[in-house]
Design a protein around this motif. Structure first.
Motif, PDB file in Angstrom:
ATOM      1  N   ASP A  32      -1.317  -3.556   4.757  1.00 61.11           N
ATOM      2  CA  ASP A  32      -1.892  -3.293   3.447  1.00 61.11           C
ATOM      3  C   ASP A  32      -3.415  -3.288   3.474  1.00 61.11           C
ATOM      4  O   ASP A  32      -4.051  -4.129   4.110  1.00 61.11           O
ATOM      5  CB  ASP A  32      -1.405  -4.343   2.432  1.00 61.11           C
ATOM      6  CG  ASP A  32       0.085  -4.223   2.163  1.00 61.11           C
ATOM      7  OD1 ASP A  32       0.607  -3.099   2.314  1.00 61.11           O
ATOM      8  OD2 ASP A  32       0.716  -5.226   1.817  1.00 61.11           O
ATOM      9  N   TYR A  88      -7.845   1.646   8.075  1.00 54.43           N
ATOM     10  CA  TYR A  88      -6.417   1.392   7.906  1.00 54.43           C
ATOM     11  C   TYR A  88      -5.708   1.324   9.258  1.00 54.43           C
ATOM     12  O   TYR A  88      -4.855   0.463   9.489  1.00 54.43           O
ATOM     13  CB  TYR A  88      -5.808   2.483   7.032  1.00 54.43           C
ATOM     14  CG  TYR A  88      -4.401   2.214   6.545  1.00 54.43           C
ATOM     15  CD1 TYR A  88      -3.896   0.919   6.448  1.00 54.43           C
ATOM     16  CD2 TYR A  88      -3.571   3.254   6.166  1.00 54.43           C
ATOM     17  CE1 TYR A  88      -2.612   0.675   5.993  1.00 54.43           C
ATOM     18  CE2 TYR A  88      -2.284   3.032   5.704  1.00 54.43           C
ATOM     19  CZ  TYR A  88      -1.814   1.746   5.622  1.00 54.43           C
ATOM     20  OH  TYR A  88      -0.539   1.515   5.174  1.00 54.43           O
ATOM     21  N   VAL A 138       0.008   7.722   3.054  1.00 55.35           N
ATOM     22  CA  VAL A 138      -1.248   7.123   2.596  1.00 55.35           C
ATOM     23  C   VAL A 138      -2.425   8.031   2.935  1.00 55.35           C
ATOM     24  O   VAL A 138      -3.327   8.240   2.117  1.00 55.35           O
ATOM     25  CB  VAL A 138      -1.440   5.730   3.230  1.00 55.35           C
ATOM     26  CG1 VAL A 138      -2.833   5.182   2.920  1.00 55.35           C
ATOM     27  CG2 VAL A 138      -0.379   4.767   2.706  1.00 55.35           C
ATOM     28  N   THR A 140       0.834  -1.207   0.000  1.00 49.07           N
ATOM     29  CA  THR A 140       0.000   0.000   0.000  1.00 49.07           C
ATOM     30  C   THR A 140       0.866   1.253   0.000  1.00 49.07           C
ATOM     31  O   THR A 140       0.684   2.162  -0.824  1.00 49.07           O
ATOM     32  CB  THR A 140      -0.936   0.010   1.220  1.00 49.07           C
ATOM     33  OG1 THR A 140      -1.820  -1.095   1.140  1.00 49.07           O
ATOM     34  CG2 THR A 140      -1.751   1.290   1.259  1.00 49.07           C
ATOM     35  N   ASP A 189      -6.805  -2.256   0.573  1.00 51.44           N
ATOM     36  CA  ASP A 189      -7.129  -1.930  -0.815  1.00 51.44           C
ATOM     37  C   ASP A 189      -7.453  -0.445  -0.911  1.00 51.44           C
ATOM     38  O   ASP A 189      -8.426   0.031  -0.314  1.00 51.44           O
ATOM     39  CB  ASP A 189      -8.328  -2.762  -1.291  1.00 51.44           C
ATOM     40  CG  ASP A 189      -7.988  -4.240  -1.404  1.00 51.44           C
ATOM     41  OD1 ASP A 189      -6.816  -4.538  -1.708  1.00 51.44           O
ATOM     42  OD2 ASP A 189      -8.882  -5.076  -1.170  1.00 51.44           O
ATOM     43  N   LEU A 190      -6.633   0.284  -1.656  1.00 53.03           N
ATOM     44  CA  LEU A 190      -6.841   1.710  -1.826  1.00 53.03           C
ATOM     45  C   LEU A 190      -7.627   1.983  -3.099  1.00 53.03           C
ATOM     46  O   LEU A 190      -7.433   1.310  -4.112  1.00 53.03           O
ATOM     47  CB  LEU A 190      -5.501   2.447  -1.912  1.00 53.03           C
ATOM     48  CG  LEU A 190      -4.721   2.641  -0.622  1.00 53.03           C
ATOM     49  CD1 LEU A 190      -3.426   3.382  -0.918  1.00 53.03           C
ATOM     50  CD2 LEU A 190      -5.539   3.408   0.397  1.00 53.03           C
TER      51      LEU A 190
END
Length: 392
Positions: A379, A333, A303, A51, A381-382
């Motif tokens: 990690d 997150y 992020v 990520t 999912d972005l």
């Protein structure tokens, strides 16, 4: 696109990252930083997992960061005679990409400075939101009005204090302090080799010497202290008073500390926020979810800035929609990362605790952790925000 005029407080990690993305999406960005220039040196920080590396690649900075990466540093814990008691592999403490904080900040600044207004040597002293926007007062510059304001100004965030209330309501002291002193420049042409640092403990105290990334690191258990964070001499005196009388190489280190050009003392603390946004104001990075020396702050900052800018772009600048989504994504997150306090592990308060830590470092359990700490837990999912949203 609505709310296109934005102010970011802080030019370390989260601030320049957010500035980069907001400009790409069509916003007019101003960054204010109380330091007179990008801060050099500092401790090594790292990025872990797909990520974080994906965001750096999408920014176009990954190759520049890899060119400035530090070497791996192993830590050997010794007794007062220098005899090794335990070993901590740098493969465990570092991530896939490790770099000094100052070098990272410089790369991020260089990738955003041409497109954003940077104001160094100033800070926000007043903040008031109404139907006309966010009215900002500065310590030096004339007052201005912005559509949106972002606090990327660290664990002692001034924006958080002005918009969310006193620091004591959001920051929890975790019982230890740390000091990094005597930064030495890293020659970019020198090959990155495996280095060794040496650590020495007495109950409630730790010193680490050696290695190019943090030549001196001190850590000590303490209740909250009242001291001026902008007074380097006062910070040095606190550390010298706490560590005078320790054996090993500590007397020599303290003499070097007294003459050092740089010294940064701060608490090991954790920020707890129910929401990172209020009205037209949002927090990002350590201002929102700092957890000192826990190993995740830098990646979270990068992020978080990516998500915040992307959600604003997708929402066409509508912060009421974008901020709600940003809060949701970052809370999810944060549940994937460790919130451990490094103080009890690195500077145990008792001799028994030190012996237990040393035995653990030599155990099969620790060897298993080194082998399997592959960062997958970091990690998520972005959302792949389209590159051409509002782009200039």
């Amino acid at each position: 696109m609505r709310n296109t005029s934005v102010l970011i407080s802080g030019a370390s990690i989260a601030g320049p990252t957010l500035a980069h993305w907001l400009h790409r999406y069509g916003f007019d960005v101003t960054v204010v930083e109380r330091a007179p220039a990008p801060r050099p040196g500092g401790q090594a920080v790292d990025f872990k997992g797909a990520t974080q590396l994906t965001v750096l690649a999408r920014m176009g900075v990954l190759d520049d960061l890899r060119a400035r990466r530090t070497g791996t540093t192993d830590t050997r814990f010794v007794d007062a005679d220098g005899t090794e008691l335990a070993f901590m592999s740098g493969d465990f403490t570092g991530g896939e990409l490790e770099i000094r904080r100052g070098d990272l900040a410089r790369v991020l600044y260089d990738h955003s400075a041409a497109n954003c207004e940077y104001v160094f040597g100033d800070r926000i002293t007043g903040l008031r939101a109404d139907s006309d926007g966010v009215h900002i007062e500065f310590e030096k510059a004339p007052a201005r009005v912005f559509d949106l304001v972002f606090g990327a100004d660290g664990i002692h965030s001034g924006v958080r204090r002005l918009a969310f209330g006193p620091e004591r309501d959001h920051v929890r002291h975790r019982g230890w302090y740390y000091c990094i002193a005597g930064d030495r420049p890293i020659d970019p042409d020198t090959p990155r080799t495996r280095e060794t640092a040496y650590a020495y403990n007495t109950p409630g105290r730790l010193v680490i010497a050696g290695g190019p990334k943090s030549p001196q690191l001190y850590m000590f258990a303490s209740p909250e202290l009242d001291y001026p964070r902008d007074d380097t001499a006062a910070q040095k005196r606190i550390v010298i008073d706490r560590f005078t009388g320790m054996g090993w190489r500590v007397p020599e280190m303290l003499r070097e500390l007294e003459a050092a050009d740089t010294c940064y003392l701060d608490s090991i603390s954790r920020v707890r926020m129910k929401k990172f946004t209020t009205g037209p104001v949002a927090l990002v990075g350590d201002a929102a979810h700092g957890n000192t020396l826990a190993g995740f702050g830098t990646g979270l900052a990068v992020v978080g800035a990516y998500v915040l800018a992307g959600e604003l772009a997708v929402a066409g600048g509508d912060h009421t929609v974008a901020f709600a989504r940003y809060d949701e994504v970052m809370k999810r997150y944060l549940r994937t990362v460790d919130g451990a306090n490094p103080g009890p592990f690195l500077a145990p308060k008792t001799a028994l605790g030190i012996r237990f830590r040393n035995r653990f470092l030599s155990s099969r359990a620790f060897a298993w952790m080194v082998k399997y700490s592959d960062s997958a837990a970091n990690d998520i999912d972005l959302r792949d925000y389209p590159e051409n949203i509002g782009a200039r």
